[in-house]
Design an enzyme around this catalytic site. Structure first.
Site, PDB file in Angstrom:
ATOM      1  N   HIS A   3      65.432  30.710  49.810  1.00  0.00           N
ATOM      2  CA  HIS A   3      66.633  29.895  49.973  1.00  0.00           C
ATOM      3  C   HIS A   3      67.784  30.398  49.095  1.00  0.00           C
ATOM      4  CE1 HIS A   3      69.056  26.155  49.361  1.00  0.00           C
ATOM      5  NE2 HIS A   3      68.709  25.903  50.623  1.00  0.00           N
ATOM      6  N   SER A  55      73.005  23.346  52.949  1.00  0.00           N
ATOM      7  CA  SER A  55      72.784  24.398  51.931  1.00  0.00           C
ATOM      8  C   SER A  55      73.548  25.658  52.275  1.00  0.00           C
ATOM      9  CB  SER A  55      71.303  24.793  51.893  1.00  0.00           C
ATOM     10  OG  SER A  55      70.548  23.835  51.235  1.00  0.00           O
TER      11      SER A  55
END
Lengths: 593, 72
Positions: free
Chosen positions: A190, A363
């Site tokens: 991520h 995100s």
């Protein structure tokens, strides 16, 4: 007769006023990378046979750069360059008959350019945020962005390897709050993806591009291999980053509970002038009539970012609520993988392997805003000004004005930069105004030497001149309206007219306004209206000053033709201003008789 | 607390795993291991609710910190 002479100038310019005659806009070469070519300036009059004889020793093929080549001896290398460009340059410089040799650092003169990263065309998100038109003004250099996340694949360390498209990017020392070491390596994927959106190595012929590709990433690991962390670690990380030189903090993470400790860490960062950007959350699919924004995005002082898909509509997963400040592309894979955000990251099963993945989420939207903040800071904006610019320049979406889905709207990097630089990206405001003063002085001197004499100039002339050189930059002092149409109009007036092409067309067509074409067209239609003449003359001389400044030192072209284009057009503008003023003075003299 | 349910993978970021309990409640999973995180796997999880957690998923589900688990 006199009108006719203006027409002659007009027609002459139209004849050579084809944008196609310019070199294509080319991307800036990030530092530390191989230049696209080298320029070798040989003694004037060097023949092709002469330099062909030198090529074998240099190991590189050079050819005259333009038809002016044989006269001025400027040549450009063709084909691939060796790895050691500095060594090659030293060899070439040491050759008798060589006046200069330098790497070709190409700057985009006209805004938009296409970096050569092969998968850049798939990055709809960068185009949506209007980044290609912004990169000629700023690239994030010198700005440190802390990525507080699962870590970043920024170094070779044990089983961890730097991902291929972050090799050569700039990194600051980070920290790993999960294992309390200085190795903030990513074991999840991520954080590396998020860091890639901010500062993926761009124009390196590899992979994809990033938003602020010259910015420095500070990797800070607070989330474990499954993407979870504690609010205590995150609070510590925010303080740590703020105390260790971060200018921007990216928080593509969140939770449902308010934490006094984290909130106070955010206050600490803000007090130090650090911009804090966070994701609003991915609860959208579970929201019907109301939705909650996750923490830290919901704290005061944090810029909360919601996500849109390629259609510009709020992504189905995106959380929304009263703490949304702005929206950015976060992808919508319900429309297919290609509608996600593409960056390089690691394969979490094999952290040493680079993969290019389409991710979606708030995100992914957040680092677009963090990257834009870096661009604005690198353009010289204060944190407060950068925050205001990125919020106020957002393109309104959803309900008119601010709303709880898109906040102020979807970010527009080019418009945001126009607000902080006041169009001062090419040359400086002072430099351009100085150039204009000289041109006006020359103009008046010339006119006084003519039978007509010089007319008074007045406010119309001054207004036109400002609009042409630096834009009505003072409009920004009063704050620009955030309404879409009025805001755009104000924003345009605050930008010098020669730069309008950037906003209107982007890409190569932006060159249309970087020429005498616009003032000529306006003079063509406006000349019969006497009261407009001073404004037109002012505008022409303003354009002239802008173009001279641009040719002189504002940016470099790939070849001499670009500079010649600017100088020629600057002269046409100046000449036209002189003719219009002469006609005005003569008309006034006649009126006085 | 003990939660019986099924693991669900959501396509957010690099992938986010949730535990959908048989009573319909959804939890985000904290801790545990990779073997737990298999989409469609029926499990019994022993764990504690945690309100000091933030994650990349941000799904709004309550966080369940795993102490132990077994396949159901």
């Amino acid at each position: 007769m006199r009108v006719a002479s203006v027409w002659v100038v007009l027609l002459a310019a139209v004849g050579c006023g084809r944008p196609a005659s310019l070199p294509p806009p080319v991307p800036a070469v990030p530092p530390g990378q191989t230049p696209l070519a080298i320029v070798v300036d040989l003694a004037d009059g060097t023949s092709k046979a002469e330099y062909d004889a030198l090529e074998a020793a240099w190991g590189v093929d050079v050819e005259f750069n333009s038809i002016e080549g044989p006269r001025y001896g400027v040549t450009l290398s063709r084909g691939a360059l060796p790895a050691d460009v500095d060594g090659l340059l030293a060899t070439i410089r040491a050759t008798p008959g060589v006046e200069a040799a330098e790497p070709l650092f190409l700057y985009s003169a006209f805004g938009a350019f296409e970096p050569n990263d092969p998968r850049f065309p798939e990055q709809w998100n960068l185009k949506m945020a209007n980044l290609p038109a912004a990169w000629s003004r700023a690239t994030g250099k010198g700005v440190v962005v802390a990525v507080i996340d699962t870590g970043v694949a920024y170094e070779d360390h044990g089983e961890f390897k730097v991902v291929e498209d972050l090799a050569g990017a700039s990194f600051a020392k980070g920290w790993n709050f999960v294992s309390d070491t200085e190795h903030a390596n990513d074991d999840q994927g991520h954080g590396t993806h998020v860091a890639g959106t901010i500062a993926q190595v761009t124009n390196n012929g590899k992979g994809v591009a990033g938003v602020a590709f010259d910015a420095t990433i500070m990797p800070v690991k607070v989330l474990d291999e499954f993407g979870s962390g504690t609010s205590a670690d995150i609070a510590d990380a925010i303080r740590w980053a703020a105390d260790h030189g971060a200018h921007v903090i990216n928080l593509s993470l969140g939770g449902g509970a308010r934490s006094e400790v984290m909130e106070s860490a955010v206050r600490h960062a803000r007090k130090k002038g650090v911009l804090v950007i966070a994701a609003t959350g991915n609860n959208g699919a579970r929201c019907a009539d109301s939705c909650t924004v996750s923490f830290p995005a919901a704290y005061d002082g944090v810029i909360g970012v919601s996500a849109v898909g390629p259609d510009g509509k709020l992504a189905p997963y995106s959380s929304w609520g009263k703490e949304v400040d702005v929206a950015a592309p976060g992808g919508d894979k319900s429309k297919g993988d290609a509608s996600g955000v593409l960056q390089a990251t690691i394969d979490p099963e094999h952290p040493g392997t680079t993969v290019y993945s389409h991710f979606q989420g708030t995100s992914m939207a957040t680092p677009h805003v963090a990257g834009l903040a870096a661009l604005l800071l690198s353009a010289g904006a204060s944190p407060e000004k950068a925050e205001r610019a990125l919020l106020e320049s957002a393109i309104d979406a959803g309900k008119a004005g601010w709303d709880d889905h898109y906040g102020n709207g979807v970010i527009d990097a080019s418009a945001a930069l126009a607000r902080v630089s006041g169009g001062a990206a090419i040359g400086g405001t002072v430099w351009r105004l100085g150039t204009m003063a000289v041109l006006v002085w020359m103009l008046l001197r010339r006119l006084r030497g003519m039978s007509s004499g010089a007319p008074s100039l007045g406010l119309g002339f001054a207004g036109g001149a400002l609009l042409g050189t630096v834009g009505l930059f003072f409009l920004g002092w009063f704050g620009l309206p955030s309404l879409p149409i009025a805001g755009r109009a104000f924003s345009a007036l605050a930008t010098p007219m020669p730069e309008w092409g950037n906003g209107l067309f982007g890409g190569r067509l932006a060159v249309v306004t970087l020429s005498a074409a616009v003032p000529m067209a306006l003079v063509f239609f406006g000349l019969p209206f006497y009261s407009l003449r001073r404004l037109l003359a002012g505008l022409s001389v303003g354009f002239s000053a802008f173009l001279v400044s641009a040719a002189w030192g504002g940016f470099s072209f790939a070849n001499i033709a670009g500079t010649a284009w600017l100088v020629l057009n600057a002269f046409l503008c100046w000449h036209m201003a002189k003719e219009v003023l002469r006609m005005t003075a003569e008309r006034e003299a006649k009126g006085a008789l | 607390m003990t939660v019986r349910g099924t693991i669900r993978k959501e396509d957010l970021g690099a992938g986010v795993f949730l535990l959908v309990a048989d009573d319909g409640k959804t939890y985000s999973i904290v801790g545990g291991d990779r073997a737990l995180r298999k989409h469609g796997q029926a499990v019994v999880v022993e764990g504690d609710l945690a309100d000091d957690v933030a994650d990349t998923g941000m799904t709004g589900a309550k966080a369940l910190r795993v102490r132990s688990w077994k396949a159901a």
